[in-house]
Structures are given as C-alpha cells and as structure tokens.
Design an enzyme around this catalytic site. Sequence first.
Site, PDB file in Angstrom:
ATOM      1  N   HIS A 269     -45.353 -12.334  51.024  1.00 21.65           N
ATOM      2  CA  HIS A 269     -44.615 -12.017  52.258  1.00 21.65           C
ATOM      3  C   HIS A 269     -43.179 -11.657  51.898  1.00 21.65           C
ATOM      4  CE1 HIS A 269     -43.042 -12.468  56.349  1.00 21.65           C
ATOM      5  NE2 HIS A 269     -44.296 -12.303  56.712  1.00 21.65           N
ATOM      6  N   ASP A 326     -52.525 -12.993  57.579  1.00 22.70           N
ATOM      7  CA  ASP A 326     -53.704 -12.110  57.540  1.00 22.70           C
ATOM      8  C   ASP A 326     -54.837 -12.644  56.685  1.00 22.70           C
ATOM      9  OD1 ASP A 326     -51.209  -9.705  57.588  1.00 22.70           O
ATOM     10  OD2 ASP A 326     -52.729  -9.907  59.156  1.00 22.70           O
TER      11      ASP A 326
HETATM   12  C1  SDX Z   1     -47.493  -9.034  57.565  1.00 28.42           C
HETATM   13  O1  SDX Z   1     -42.580  -9.035  57.764  1.00 28.42           O
HETATM   14  C2  SDX Z   1     -43.395  -9.683  58.470  1.00 28.42           C
HETATM   15  O2  SDX Z   1     -43.059 -10.625  59.134  1.00 28.42           O
HETATM   16  C3  SDX Z   1     -44.833  -9.155  58.485  1.00 28.42           C
HETATM   17  C4  SDX Z   1     -45.859 -10.024  59.185  1.00 28.42           C
HETATM   18  C5  SDX Z   1     -45.650 -10.057  60.670  1.00 28.42           C
HETATM   19  O3  SDX Z   1     -46.106 -11.008  61.318  1.00 28.42           O
HETATM   20  O4  SDX Z   1     -45.110  -9.041  61.207  1.00 28.42           O
HETATM   21  O5  SDX Z   1     -45.775 -11.343  58.678  1.00 28.42           O
HETATM   22  C6  SDX Z   1     -47.270  -9.495  58.956  1.00 28.42           C
HETATM   23  O6  SDX Z   1     -47.287  -7.874  57.301  1.00 28.42           O
HETATM   24  C7  SDX Z   1     -47.912 -10.019  56.524  1.00 28.42           C
HETATM   25  C8  SDX Z   1     -48.100  -9.368  55.119  1.00 28.42           C
HETATM   26  C9  SDX Z   1     -49.470  -8.705  55.092  1.00 28.42           C
HETATM   27  N1  SDX Z   1     -49.604  -7.891  53.864  1.00 28.42           N
HETATM   28  C10 SDX Z   1     -50.443  -8.274  52.881  1.00 28.42           C
HETATM   29  O7  SDX Z   1     -51.063  -9.340  52.857  1.00 28.42           O
HETATM   30  C11 SDX Z   1     -50.583  -7.239  51.773  1.00 28.42           C
HETATM   31  C12 SDX Z   1     -50.495  -7.963  50.416  1.00 28.42           C
HETATM   32  N2  SDX Z   1     -49.106  -8.449  50.284  1.00 28.42           N
HETATM   33  C13 SDX Z   1     -48.208  -7.577  49.600  1.00 28.42           C
HETATM   34  O8  SDX Z   1     -48.421  -6.218  49.685  1.00 28.42           O
HETATM   35  C14 SDX Z   1     -46.783  -8.100  49.578  1.00 28.42           C
HETATM   36  O9  SDX Z   1     -46.824  -9.464  49.392  1.00 28.42           O
HETATM   37  C15 SDX Z   1     -45.882  -7.787  50.729  1.00 28.42           C
HETATM   38  C16 SDX Z   1     -45.842  -6.334  51.038  1.00 28.42           C
HETATM   39  C17 SDX Z   1     -46.282  -8.554  51.947  1.00 28.42           C
HETATM   40  C18 SDX Z   1     -44.491  -8.224  50.289  1.00 28.42           C
HETATM   41  O10 SDX Z   1     -44.168  -7.400  49.196  1.00 28.42           O
HETATM   42  P1  SDX Z   1     -42.887  -7.722  48.319  1.00 28.42           P
HETATM   43  O11 SDX Z   1     -41.733  -8.042  49.177  1.00 28.42           O
HETATM   44  O12 SDX Z   1     -42.764  -6.659  47.275  1.00 28.42           O
HETATM   45  O13 SDX Z   1     -43.327  -9.067  47.626  1.00 28.42           O
HETATM   46  P2  SDX Z   1     -42.427  -9.840  46.609  1.00 28.42           P
HETATM   47  O14 SDX Z   1     -41.072  -9.223  46.436  1.00 28.42           O
HETATM   48  O15 SDX Z   1     -42.505 -11.269  47.042  1.00 28.42           O
HETATM   49  O16 SDX Z   1     -43.222  -9.647  45.232  1.00 28.42           O
HETATM   50  C19 SDX Z   1     -42.849 -10.463  44.132  1.00 28.42           C
HETATM   51  C20 SDX Z   1     -43.880 -10.193  43.041  1.00 28.42           C
HETATM   52  C21 SDX Z   1     -43.978  -8.730  42.639  1.00 28.42           C
HETATM   53  O17 SDX Z   1     -44.466  -8.730  41.305  1.00 28.42           O
HETATM   54  P3  SDX Z   1     -43.367  -8.594  40.076  1.00 28.42           P
HETATM   55  O18 SDX Z   1     -42.745  -7.235  40.260  1.00 28.42           O
HETATM   56  O19 SDX Z   1     -42.407  -9.744  40.236  1.00 28.42           O
HETATM   57  O20 SDX Z   1     -44.232  -8.692  38.816  1.00 28.42           O
HETATM   58  O21 SDX Z   1     -45.191 -10.540  43.538  1.00 28.42           O
HETATM   59  C22 SDX Z   1     -46.019  -9.393  43.494  1.00 28.42           C
HETATM   60  C23 SDX Z   1     -45.102  -8.206  43.493  1.00 28.42           C
HETATM   61  O22 SDX Z   1     -45.771  -7.097  42.909  1.00 28.42           O
HETATM   62  N3  SDX Z   1     -46.845  -9.446  44.695  1.00 28.42           N
HETATM   63  C24 SDX Z   1     -48.164  -9.494  44.677  1.00 28.42           C
HETATM   64  C25 SDX Z   1     -48.556  -9.599  46.024  1.00 28.42           C
HETATM   65  N4  SDX Z   1     -47.463  -9.602  46.799  1.00 28.42           N
HETATM   66  C26 SDX Z   1     -46.406  -9.507  45.985  1.00 28.42           C
HETATM   67  N5  SDX Z   1     -49.046  -9.458  43.648  1.00 28.42           N
HETATM   68  C27 SDX Z   1     -50.348  -9.519  44.009  1.00 28.42           C
HETATM   69  N6  SDX Z   1     -50.812  -9.639  45.272  1.00 28.42           N
HETATM   70  C28 SDX Z   1     -49.939  -9.671  46.295  1.00 28.42           C
HETATM   71  N7  SDX Z   1     -50.377  -9.758  47.534  1.00 28.42           N
END
Ligand code: SDX
Length: 390
Positions: A269, A326
Amino acid sequence: AKDHFTFDPGFMATAACESKITYIDGDQGILLHRGYPIAQLADQSDYLEVCYLLLNGELPTSEQKEEFVKLVTNHTMVHDQIRKFFDGFRRDAHPMAVMCGVVGALSAFYHDALDVNNVDHRNITAIRLVAKIPTIAAMCYKYSVGQPFMYPRNDLNYAENFLYMMFAVPADVDYKVNPILAKAMDRIFTLHADHEQNASTSTVRLAGSTGANPYACIAAGIAALWGPAHGGANEAVLKMLDEIGSVDKVPEFMEKVKTKEVKLMGFGHRVYKNFDPRAKVMKETCDEVLAALGINDPQLELAMKLEEIALNDPYFVDRKLYPNVDFYSGIILKAIGIPTSMFTVIFALARTVGWISHWLEMHSSAYKIGRPRQLYTGSLQRDFTPLDKR
Ligand code: SDX
C-alpha cells in the site's frame, strides 16, 4: 486525548489538501471516518449510515437516518432513457467501461442541478449518485449476461436492493435475497466507502477543482479506480490465485515475486506500512460468510497460505508489505455470487459516497484549480533545425 492532529512540517509540505473526512495512520494501521474507527463502523453501523456520516460529518439520529434512507430509496430509479445508453456497448465489454460511460453521461439527464456553485444542486446530486450507482452497477451486470434490467424496489434495504437487481429475474416473482449475503455485501460497501486522498479520490478532486460537473468528476474517479494497482486489484487477486492453482505452487510463485516478474496482488500500500485495518475486518467477514454458507473455498486456503508465507518472509517484512483491502474481498464477493468482472464495479459503487463527499467538501469553501508542478528533466532550450538539415 488530543483535540486535533499535528503533522511534521515535511509531511505538511507534501499534503495535497486539507480534509475532515478520513484520517489514516499508515504506520499504526489506523483508519478513521470522521473520527470513528473503521472496525467499529463495520461492526456496529451499516453502509447508508456511514454514507450519512461521510456526507454530513456526524452519525445520524434515528429520525435523521430514517429520513435519509427514505430519500436515497426514492432516488434509486434512473431515467428510463438511460437504458438506451447500454445498447451502444458490446455485451462482452468490461462492466467498468460501461459504468464509466453511463455515469459520465448522467450529466446529460440530470442537468436540472448541475450548478456547482449552488449548494442545493450539490446536495441533490450527492443523493442521486449514492442512490443510483447500485442501479447502474446492476444494469452493467444484467447487460453483460443478456438478462432484463431489474428495477429497484422500495421495500428492500440498500444492499438487498443491489443483490435483487443483480440476481433476480422477472420470472422469479418470489425471489428472496439471502440475508447473510446482504449483510456481507453491506459490510463490503462500508469497508470501501472512503480512503483519504487515494488515486481515484485525488482524481475526483482535481477534476472538481476545474468546476467540472459532478457526474464527469465521478466518471473520472471510476476510470482511475479501474487500474490493477488500485481498485482493479480485487479482480487481479482472484486471477492470481487461479494462476497459482494450489498451495504447493506457492514457493515457485513467491520466487517470481522476488525477481519482480509478478506482484503479490492484494499486498502492499502507498500509505499502510502495517496491516490495512480493513483487511482484518475483511478476513473476519470472509470466515463468517463462508462458514455461514457452508462453503469450503480452496482459494481461501491458498490466500491464507500466501499471507502466512509473506508475513514471515524477509522480502515482504523488510518492504513492509501487508494484505490490503483487496486481498480477501474477492473471495467474499465470489461467495456472494458476484462474477470477477464485477469486483471493481462493486468497489466503484461503494467508493462513490467517498468521492462525492470529498467533492462536496472541496466546494464547501474557496478552492483553486489543481495544478501539480513537475521536476523538468528534458532538453535545455535549443533552436529549431529545418527538415533538410536533420
Ligand atoms: C488500493 O491509496 C489508497 O488508499 C488505495 C486504496 C483505497 O482504498 O483507495 O487503499 C485501494 O488501491 C489498495 C492497493 C491495491 N493494489 C494492489 O494490491 C496491487 C499490488 N500492490 C502494489 O502494486 C503496490 O503495493 C502498490 C501500488 C499498492 C503500492 O506501490 P508502491 O508505493 O510502489 O509500494 P512500495 O513503495 O511500498 O514498494 C516497496 C517495495 C518495492 O520493491 P523495491 O523497489 O523496494 O525492491 O515493495 C515492492 C515494490 O516493488 N512491492 C511489491 C508489492 N508492492 C510493493 N512487491 C510485490 N508485490 C507487491 N504487491
């Protein structure tokens, strides 16, 4: 006990706006709607009461609630000509595409109250959207399966009415909505109602800051929510569980996550670096619904295994990746009988009250047009090179 929140200057510099609607603490895993914790609202309130809270700032008295429910109920019908909008879409169009198109076109009908500077226009539009969005969502589904639209009924509550419009057919004159499913549906609506300045809410506010009509702003929010990184994640979680197939395939899948070939959908998130409080309630609801229905869904077992492994794996722990709203919602929606293609439509249905609450809040005081700035990293100024010199 504080009478107001304080923020460090660094955070304040990045804040997009001020709002009184929802508070999130990503490190503590706190989510408050007008000060009330989401777990208490999910457990003790219902969706229309939460709608009243988000729109008005306070929980309703019993009289206020009765009046609000009656007002919303009386606006659940859509203009009959709106049925014709659907004829332009392919039957196999994604329901989110249809929802986006139909909601954006509502300004072509309800143009009797489109003056964004008129508070009465703003308020009736908010009621119309909260009331009509389930009807339109159910029409999107009926159109996709080639069944006749079912009109809303005034004797059913909000969640019952939606399930009736989704699954009843005219021939089944004695159709009864399962109360367990209706309660679960209402809980899911509540858990998705609002979430501070997420991507789709920020989209609604940015569109609203230009003075665009509310239906256009909500259609913009629907479009933004559709992305798999945002509201499309609930659909993507079920697809991911399907692709993994069984618990013994989890280690192989987790390796693909670590090499960044795939993401663990439903995890991570932008704000929560701890448990999403909604995910906890969603998981409890999932257990309750499946037990009440006597369903033993292997995808729930698979999801729990994925969660257990991720929560104990340094790759996820170091990155503060936890289940979000989700991760379990799709399993409940599937148990209710909602097809995967409709999962994000359900999210959009429930979030409409949050979007329009932020839109109302923005219009309730002076505002400027949104204009995000950028860090320019392109070419320095240079003179034009004629074609024969290139
Ligand atoms: C919603 O904003 C809101 O409030 C949204 C929401 C709402 O109610 O409106 O809460 C609803 O959108 C929830 C999120 C739903 N999306 C997913 O579940 C899709 C999977 N999640 C990701 O795509 C991701 O976690 C995000 C998009 C939600 C957040 O992306 P970020 O901000 O890039 O995540 P981060 O900065 O915390 O990532 C840190 C690390 C990164 O790796 P490194 O570069 O450090 O090696 O964690 C990795 C990211 O690549 N990472 C993941 C991951 N999410 C982040 N790796 C694997 N699986 C994941 N899901």
